[in-house]
Design a protein around this motif. Structure first.
Motif, PDB file in Angstrom:
ATOM      1  N   UNK A 126       1.010  -1.051  -0.021  1.00  9.97           N
ATOM      2  CA  UNK A 126       0.127  -0.066  -0.153  1.00  9.97           C
ATOM      3  C   UNK A 126       0.631   1.559   0.209  1.00  9.97           C
ATOM      4  N   UNK A 127       0.419   2.044  -0.848  1.00  8.47           N
ATOM      5  CA  UNK A 127       1.146   3.143  -0.500  1.00  8.47           C
ATOM      6  C   UNK A 127       0.221   4.293   0.432  1.00  8.47           C
ATOM      7  N   UNK A 128       0.534   5.448   0.476  1.00  4.87           N
ATOM      8  CA  UNK A 128      -0.569   6.541   1.510  1.00  4.87           C
ATOM      9  C   UNK A 128      -1.463   7.390   0.270  1.00  4.87           C
ATOM     10  N   UNK A 129      -1.373   7.026  -0.595  1.00  2.00           N
ATOM     11  CA  UNK A 129      -3.392   7.280  -1.840  1.00  2.00           C
ATOM     12  C   UNK A 129      -3.418   5.984  -1.734  1.00  2.00           C
ATOM     13  N   UNK A 130      -3.054   5.053  -0.860  1.00  4.88           N
ATOM     14  CA  UNK A 130      -4.099   3.992  -1.130  1.00  4.88           C
ATOM     15  C   UNK A 130      -5.887   3.958   0.262  1.00  4.88           C
TER      16      UNK A 130
END
Length: 590
Positions: free
Chosen positions: A168-172
């Protein structure tokens, strides 16, 4: 502050801190301190990470190819809720908090609208799903207290968080939580892992979260308040959470003592319910350090501190993350606070976008220029608003995205009324649909409610507009009376006369008395239901036919004799005839 939850101003993560919830879940591995406490026992932080990893692996196998990675969670506050939050974080999925007070097609609509691929629920809620046309097939409806669920999870136990291959990324997407709007279908606000992690980090600093703290979660976890202001800062600060299945005023102190809770979040009426419990000599014998929430009011916050020895911190933040205010030590009791220095929040005219003049208050705190000072709170700078799931119209309306070239396009419009005093402190004045206009004067419901909160026989008060038969509005108040209390009209008039900050148009024309105020699923006063009922309700209503104005005031408002009497069937018929005569009867249905 209806439809609000507590978030932080810019939601920026601390330097070098984890930027996703998945990182925070992984960081629990090997930590054998308490993580989740409940009536079912205690899970260590290591066990919660392991449980999240097992469920993330299970979800990966259950997710159909091409489906949105969304997990509907229809649970009370039980340990499986934070375990599935952690699972969603590791799997790069989003949890849609499903409100168990919704019913029938509306409940089915919430599940379908958020594209839930899997639904997590419990036996107690299965009757809610019976007979519904669900978009989730039966094999992907998991009942956490059914033996079949344990058999389903067991093969995945032993999975380590770092074995989940999703990155996951911060934008997930992390949360899809429904705003508590009272009209139209609820909107599902998007909250990403980055925003939630940042909110957790920010609140750790703001609240001074310690590793030995225990955050008591008694507000429903399908709402953003409990997750954003309770679970996330505990996760980021290395603290534990203690779960109460559903809020209970009588169980509050026993739970706090049992779990060693040091912090709790609240919304709506929770503080008033707690103050309404019988006082005991040992009320201050508790480990709580603070409570954090909204809508307690200065009067009830002072009562709470005096009785329980616990300071309440009132905050403000839109559910969608678009604007926030924080208190500082010099914030006046009736104000909310100021924005962060680099945030551009303003009170503006909702029609023109022009910033309004600062509020002038007299020595008694009475607003002198409400007509000029009360407007909508907007964020004119960068905000954390991430939109609504599958609702571009609502997203555009929140930012006025279709008004290119006009003032206010691209700003975040909160839908909340505020005024700003000469020292820069912001004061809450209600929702945009809670504005009253009495005899051409704009009034703020929140200010009147703060005054009525001092009335000793009442445990709570809600103020709202009812249309005047001729023009504008009249003030109506619903008072929840203490057990055994009765409404004494002369006592109430004397109370109003003694309030130095009661404006000349603020005294209620109608007073409805109830045992309890109606609330939404998130514990906030259901003002729309009150406003629609108006004086056409089953409970007793008292009124002054000419309007009180300020008791003792000169002029027409004083000619009613500054007294209330029971609102009768004859009064109702005559009043409705007046609405029809002026072609305003339709306004009673707004």
């Amino acid at each position: 502050m209806a439809a609000t939850t507590i978030t932080t101003s810019r939601n920026a993560p601390s330097a070098g801190g984890p930027t996703t919830i998945a990182e925070l879940i992984r960081a629990q591995w090997g930590d054998h301190r308490a993580g989740v406490k409940s009536g079912e026992g205690t899970l260590t932080r290591h066990e919660t990470a392991a449980g999240a990893a097992a469920r993330a692996a299970l979800f990966g196998d259950l997710l159909p190819r091409g489906a949105e990675p969304h997990i509907g969670v229809l649970l009370d506050n039980v340990p499986e809720y934070p375990l599935w939050l952690g699972a969603a974080a590791l799997a790069g999925a989003a949890v849609a908090g499903i409100n168990p007070t919704r019913r029938g097609p509306e409940l089915a609509r919430d599940i379908a609208h958020t594209d839930c691929a899997v639904l997590i629920t419990e036996r107690a809620h299965l009757p809610l799903l019976a007979g519904l046309s669900l978009t989730v097939p039966p094999e992907r409806v998991l009942v956490v207290d059914d033996p079949a669920y344990r058999a389903l999870v067991e093969p995945y136990e032993g999975t380590r968080p770092d074995e989940i291959t999703t990155t996951p990324t911060p934008a997930s997407r992390m949360l899809l939580y429904f705003t508590s709007g009272s009209t139209g279908a609820p909107k599902a606000a998007i909250c990403t892992q980055g925003r939630l992690a940042a909110a957790g980090h920010s609140l750790v600093g703001y609240l001074g979260v310690r590793r030995d703290d225990v955050h008591y979660l008694c507000m429903p976890m399908f709402h953003g308040n409990a997750v954003i202001a309770g679970w996330a800062p505990a996760l980021a600060g290395g603290a534990a959470v203690a779960l109460r299945r559903r809020f209970s005023a009588s169980a509050f102190l026993p739970d706090v003592r049992r779990y060693g809770a040091t912090y709790f979040t609240y919304v709506g009426r929770a503080v008033q319910y707690l103050l309404a419990t019988p006082a005991a000599p040992d009320d201050r014998d508790n480990p709580l350090r603070t409570g954090f929430g909204t809508e307690a009011g200065a009067v009830d916050a002072a009562r709470f501190a005096d009785r329980f020895g616990v300071r309440l911190i009132e905050g403000y933040g839109s559910s969608e993350g678009g604007a926030a205010l924080q208190r500082s030590p010099d914030t006046p009791p009736c104000a909310i606070g100021r924005p962060a220095p680099d945030d551009d929040l303003a009170v503006v005219d909702p029609d023109t976008g022009a910033e309004l003049p600062r509020a002038r208050l007299d020595a008694d705190g009475r607003l002198l220029n409400g007509d000029q000072a009360i407007g909508e709170l907007v964020n004119r700078g960068r905000s954390s608003f991430e939109g609504y799931w599958r609702n571009p119209e609502a997203t555009a309306a929140r930012t006025r995205g279709r008004l290119e070239g006009r003032v206010g396009a691209g700003w975040y419009w909160t839908g909340d009324l505020f005024f700003r005093d000469t020292k820069g402190f912001f004061h809450f004045a209600g929702r945009t649909d809670d504005r009253l206009r009495v005899d051409s004067e704009n009034l703020a419901t929140a200010m009147i409610e703060n005054i009525l909160a001092r009335y000793a026989p009442a445990t709570g008060a809600a103020v709202y507009a009812v249309p005047d038969p001729v023009a504008g509005d009249q003030v109506m108040a619903t008072l929840a009376l203490r057990d055994g209390a009765v409404f004494d009209p002369e006592d109430f008039v004397a109370f109003l006369a003694a309030q130095p900050d009661l404006g000349t148009k603020m005294a209620p024309r109608f007073v409805r008395t109830v045992a309890e105020l109606p609330v939404t699923a998130t514990g906030k006063v259901h003002r729309v239901a009150l406003r629609r009922a108006g004086f056409r309700c089953f409970e007793p209503v008292w009124w002054t036919p000419m309007g009180l104005g300020r008791p003792g005031a000169a002029g027409p408002a004083a000619s009613a004799g500054s007294s209330y009497r029971r609102f009768t069937g004859e009064d109702r018929a005559a009043l409705l005839a007046g609405y029809r005569a002026h072609d305003r009867a339709h306004l009673l249905e707004r």
